[in-house]
Scaffold this active site. Structure first.
Site, PDB file in Angstrom:
ATOM      1  N   VAL A   1      47.453  37.001  33.178  1.00 28.03           N
ATOM      2  CA  VAL A   1      48.642  37.685  32.667  1.00 28.03           C
ATOM      3  C   VAL A   1      49.209  38.624  33.739  1.00 28.03           C
ATOM      4  O   VAL A   1      50.429  38.670  33.962  1.00 28.03           O
ATOM      5  CB  VAL A   1      48.300  38.453  31.380  1.00 28.03           C
ATOM      6  CG1 VAL A   1      49.419  39.418  31.002  1.00 28.03           C
ATOM      7  CG2 VAL A   1      48.033  37.468  30.242  1.00 28.03           C
TER       8      VAL A   1
ATOM      9  N   GLU B   1      51.712  31.506  31.312  1.00 27.19           N
ATOM     10  CA  GLU B   1      50.488  31.802  32.066  1.00 27.19           C
ATOM     11  C   GLU B   1      49.717  30.513  32.370  1.00 27.19           C
ATOM     12  O   GLU B   1      49.712  29.593  31.558  1.00 27.19           O
ATOM     13  CB  GLU B   1      49.637  32.710  31.173  1.00 27.19           C
ATOM     14  CG  GLU B   1      48.320  33.114  31.720  1.00 27.19           C
ATOM     15  CD  GLU B   1      47.286  33.244  30.610  1.00 27.19           C
ATOM     16  OE1 GLU B   1      46.111  32.977  30.896  1.00 27.19           O
ATOM     17  OE2 GLU B   1      47.650  33.621  29.483  1.00 27.19           O
TER      18      GLU B   1
ATOM     19  N   LYS C   1      40.658  32.232  40.009  1.00 26.54           N
ATOM     20  CA  LYS C   1      41.420  32.953  38.978  1.00 26.54           C
ATOM     21  C   LYS C   1      42.141  34.090  39.688  1.00 26.54           C
ATOM     22  O   LYS C   1      41.511  34.982  40.251  1.00 26.54           O
ATOM     23  CB  LYS C   1      40.446  33.469  37.918  1.00 26.54           C
ATOM     24  CG  LYS C   1      41.063  34.343  36.838  1.00 26.54           C
ATOM     25  CD  LYS C   1      40.029  34.685  35.769  1.00 26.54           C
ATOM     26  CE  LYS C   1      40.393  35.950  35.035  1.00 26.54           C
ATOM     27  NZ  LYS C   1      39.367  36.354  34.065  1.00 26.54           N
TER      28      LYS C   1
ATOM     29  N   ASP D   1      34.659  47.878  32.472  1.00 22.00           N
ATOM     30  CA  ASP D   1      35.404  46.717  32.966  1.00 22.00           C
ATOM     31  C   ASP D   1      36.747  46.697  32.244  1.00 22.00           C
ATOM     32  O   ASP D   1      36.804  46.465  31.039  1.00 22.00           O
ATOM     33  CB  ASP D   1      34.591  45.449  32.674  1.00 22.00           C
ATOM     34  CG  ASP D   1      35.282  44.171  33.168  1.00 22.00           C
ATOM     35  OD1 ASP D   1      36.437  44.247  33.631  1.00 22.00           O
ATOM     36  OD2 ASP D   1      34.648  43.105  33.070  1.00 22.00           O
TER      37      ASP D   1
ATOM     38  N   LYS E   1      42.757  39.910  23.519  1.00 21.58           N
ATOM     39  CA  LYS E   1      41.654  38.996  23.219  1.00 21.58           C
ATOM     40  C   LYS E   1      40.617  39.681  22.320  1.00 21.58           C
ATOM     41  O   LYS E   1      40.211  40.815  22.546  1.00 21.58           O
ATOM     42  CB  LYS E   1      41.013  38.511  24.514  1.00 21.58           C
ATOM     43  CG  LYS E   1      41.963  37.628  25.327  1.00 21.58           C
ATOM     44  CD  LYS E   1      41.242  36.649  26.210  1.00 21.58           C
ATOM     45  CE  LYS E   1      42.193  35.584  26.711  1.00 21.58           C
ATOM     46  NZ  LYS E   1      43.163  36.091  27.700  1.00 21.58           N
TER      47      LYS E   1
ATOM     48  N   SER F   1      40.662  45.173  32.374  1.00 18.97           N
ATOM     49  CA  SER F   1      41.503  44.145  32.998  1.00 18.97           C
ATOM     50  C   SER F   1      42.692  44.754  33.721  1.00 18.97           C
ATOM     51  O   SER F   1      43.353  45.677  33.220  1.00 18.97           O
ATOM     52  CB  SER F   1      42.016  43.181  31.928  1.00 18.97           C
ATOM     53  OG  SER F   1      42.916  42.259  32.504  1.00 18.97           O
ATOM     54  N   ALA F   2      43.012  44.176  34.884  1.00 22.15           N
ATOM     55  CA  ALA F   2      44.215  44.568  35.626  1.00 22.15           C
ATOM     56  C   ALA F   2      45.490  44.174  34.890  1.00 22.15           C
ATOM     57  O   ALA F   2      46.576  44.614  35.262  1.00 22.15           O
ATOM     58  CB  ALA F   2      44.205  43.938  37.015  1.00 22.15           C
ATOM     59  N   ASP F   3      45.362  43.372  33.824  1.00 23.06           N
ATOM     60  CA  ASP F   3      46.548  43.080  32.999  1.00 23.06           C
ATOM     61  C   ASP F   3      47.191  44.387  32.540  1.00 23.06           C
ATOM     62  O   ASP F   3      48.424  44.507  32.504  1.00 23.06           O
ATOM     63  CB  ASP F   3      46.162  42.275  31.743  1.00 23.06           C
ATOM     64  CG  ASP F   3      45.766  40.838  32.034  1.00 23.06           C
ATOM     65  OD1 ASP F   3      45.822  40.416  33.203  1.00 23.06           O
ATOM     66  OD2 ASP F   3      45.381  40.143  31.068  1.00 23.06           O
TER      67      ASP F   3
HETATM   68  N1  PSU Z   1      41.839  32.401  29.182  1.00 20.51           N
HETATM   69  C1  PSU Z   1      40.583  32.076  29.534  1.00 20.51           C
HETATM   70  N2  PSU Z   1      39.996  32.717  30.545  1.00 20.51           N
HETATM   71  C2  PSU Z   1      40.636  33.712  31.222  1.00 20.51           C
HETATM   72  C3  PSU Z   1      41.945  34.050  30.831  1.00 20.51           C
HETATM   73  C4  PSU Z   1      42.508  33.378  29.817  1.00 20.51           C
HETATM   74  O1  PSU Z   1      39.976  31.224  28.914  1.00 20.51           O
HETATM   75  O2  PSU Z   1      40.061  34.262  32.153  1.00 20.51           O
HETATM   76  C5  PSU Z   1      42.637  35.131  31.571  1.00 20.51           C
HETATM   77  C6  PSU Z   1      43.973  35.580  30.999  1.00 20.51           C
HETATM   78  O3  PSU Z   1      44.935  35.080  31.868  1.00 20.51           O
HETATM   79  C7  PSU Z   1      43.909  37.107  31.053  1.00 20.51           C
HETATM   80  C8  PSU Z   1      42.710  37.332  31.915  1.00 20.51           C
HETATM   81  O4  PSU Z   1      45.062  37.617  31.638  1.00 20.51           O
HETATM   82  O5  PSU Z   1      41.862  36.269  31.588  1.00 20.51           O
HETATM   83  C9  PSU Z   1      41.975  38.619  31.736  1.00 20.51           C
HETATM   84  O6  PSU Z   1      40.815  38.557  32.551  1.00 20.51           O
HETATM   85  P1  PSU Z   1      40.239  39.859  33.241  1.00 20.51           P
HETATM   86  O7  PSU Z   1      39.573  40.618  32.150  1.00 20.51           O
HETATM   87  O8  PSU Z   1      39.282  39.319  34.273  1.00 20.51           O
HETATM   88  O9  PSU Z   1      41.422  40.554  33.847  1.00 20.51           O
HETATM   89 MN    MN Z   2      37.393  42.604  34.641  1.00 23.07          MN
END
Ligand code: PSU
Ligand code: MN
Length: 303
Positions: A107, A27, A87, A142, A163, A144-146
Site C-alpha cells: 500500500v 495494489e 515486496k 513492528d 488487516k 507498517s510503513a503504510d
Molecule cells: N497481502 C499479503 N501480504 C502482504 C500484503 C498484502 O498477502 O504482505 C501487503 C500489503 O500490500 C500491505 C503490506 O500494504 O502487506 C503491509 O506489510 P508490512 O506490515 O510489512 O508493511
Molecule cells: Mn513491518
C-alpha cells in the site's frame, strides 16, 4: 502535473489521465504475495475487469524489471504472478529500480507511485498498521510503513479497514496521530478486514457515492494526507469476529514459533490464517478486494 520520469504509464492510463477520465490504482502485493498461482493471476484479471465494468480505467502498480509501472500488460502480469518476488514498500523503490528487479508493491509503495502519476483513487484489500506482539517476541514494535506514507500522500484509499491480524485499536490511534482521514462507507465502525466488526467507532460516516465524493474531494484539497474510505467486507461472506479471533490467535502462535520478522510477518500471518480457517479467509480477501475495486471506481467516476 507531469509524472516523474521514473514512472511508466500504460497507454490506456496515460490517455485517461490526460483526458481527465477516472482511473483507479490497484495494489500488487496482494497478487505477488497474498495469493498463490494460478489464483493470483485470476484475481488480477478480475480486479481489472471490475474497475472497467464500473466505468474507470484500472492501473495496477508494480516494479517490473526495475521500472515503476502504472497499468500492467499481460507480460508484466506474467512476471508478477510467479511467486517468490520482492515486496516493495516506498523506501525500497530506489534500490529496486537500480537493481532492475521485479517486485509487488505494498500500500505504501503503490500510494507513492500513484500520487506521482497524478491518480486520486486507490483500491486495496486492507492496509497495514501496528502489528500485535508475536508470542515470545520481546523485540521492538513492528509498525507498517503504510501508515507513515498515508500520512504524507494525498490520495483516497478504499480499504476494508486494516488487516485483522493487526492491533486494530493501536492502528486506529496511529491514523489519528498522523492526520490520515477515515470515513465509513455505510458503517460507523472501523472494519476488521475479514470481519465487519471491530468495536472501534468512526467519527465520520456517509451512505452514498455523492456524499462520499464530496467528503473525499474536500479532504484531498485541505488535509495533505490520505483519506481512508472504510468499506466493510460483503455481509454474505464476512466472518464474525468471535470466529475470526480464534484463527488469528493460532496464526500468531505459528509466526511466533517460526520466529518470523520484518516484511515476512504479514504474508506469513495471512497464509497461516488461511490454513486455520480452511480457506475462508482467502475467500473473504478476494471478495472484499473486488468490492473495494467497485467502490473505488464509482468514487473515481464521481470525482
Ligand atoms: N497481502 C499479503 N501480504 C502482504 C500484503 C498484502 O498477502 O504482505 C501487503 C500489503 O500490500 C500491505 C503490506 O500494504 O502487506 C503491509 O506489510 P508490512 O506490515 O510489512 O508493511
Ligand atoms: Mn513491518
Amino acid at each position: 502535473m507531469s509524472p516523474s520520469p521514473l514512472v511508466h504509464l500504460a497507454p490506456a492510463v496515460a490517455d485517461a489521465l490526460a483526458a481527465g477520465r477516472p482511473v483507479v490504482a490497484l495494489e500488487s502485493s496482494i497478487i505477488a504475495h497474498g495469493f498463490p498461482p494460478p489464483q493470483n493471476r485470476a484475481l488480477a484479471d478480475e480486479l481489472a475487469a471490475t474497475v472497467t465494468a464500473a466505468g474507470a480505467v484500472p492501473a495496477m502498480i508494480a516494479v517490473i524489471s526495475g521500472e515503476l509501472r502504472v497499468g500492467l500488460d499481460a507480460d508484466a502480469l506474467d512476471l508478477l504472478v510467479r511467486g517468490n518476488l520482492a515486496k516493495a514498500s516506498a523506501r525500497d523503490l530506489g534500490p529496486l529500480i537500480a537493481a532492475g528487479v521485479t517486485a509487488g508493491t505494498t500500500v505504501a509503495a503503490t500510494a507513492r507511485i500513484a500520487a506521482l502519476a497524478g491518480i486520486k483513487v486507490f483500491a486495496t484489500g486492507g492496509i497495514g498498521g501496528v502489528h500485535r506482539r508475536l508470542p515470545n517476541d520481546s523485540g521492538p514494535p513492528d509498525i507498517s510503513a503504510d501508515l507513515a506514507e498515508l500520512g504524507r500522500t494525498t490520495i483516497a484509499v478504499v480499504t476494508a479497514g486494516a488487516k485483522s491480524i493487526l492491533d486494530l485499536p493501536a492502528t486506529v490511534e496511529m491514523l489519528e496521530t498522523l492526520g490520515i482521514g477515515v470515513i465509513g462507507y455505510g458503517t460507523a465502525e472501523f472494519p476488521a478486514f475479514h470481519s465487519r466488526e471491530s468495536g472501534l467507532p468512526l467519527a465520520h460516516r456517509v451512505d452514498g457515492i455523492a456524499p462520499l465524493a464530496a467528503a473525499v474531494r474536500a479532504h484531498l484539497h485541505v488535509a495533505g494526507t490520505a483519506m481512508l474510505v472504510c468499506n466493510p467486507p460483503p455481509a454474505a461472506i464476512a466472518v464474525p469476529w468471535a470466529e475470526l479471533s480464534g484463527w488469528i490467535e493460532a496464526a500468531l502462535q505459528s509466526a511466533g514459533r517460526e520466529g518470523v520478522s520484518g516484511q515476512r510477518v504479514t504474508p506469513h500471518l495471512l497464509a497461516a490464517l488461511n490454513r486455520f480457517s480452511g480457506g475462508r479467509s482467502q475467500a473473504v480477501n478476494r471478495a472484499l478486494a473486488l468490492d473495494n475495486a467497485t467502490l473505488a471506481a464509482k468514487l473515481a467516476v464521481a470525482l
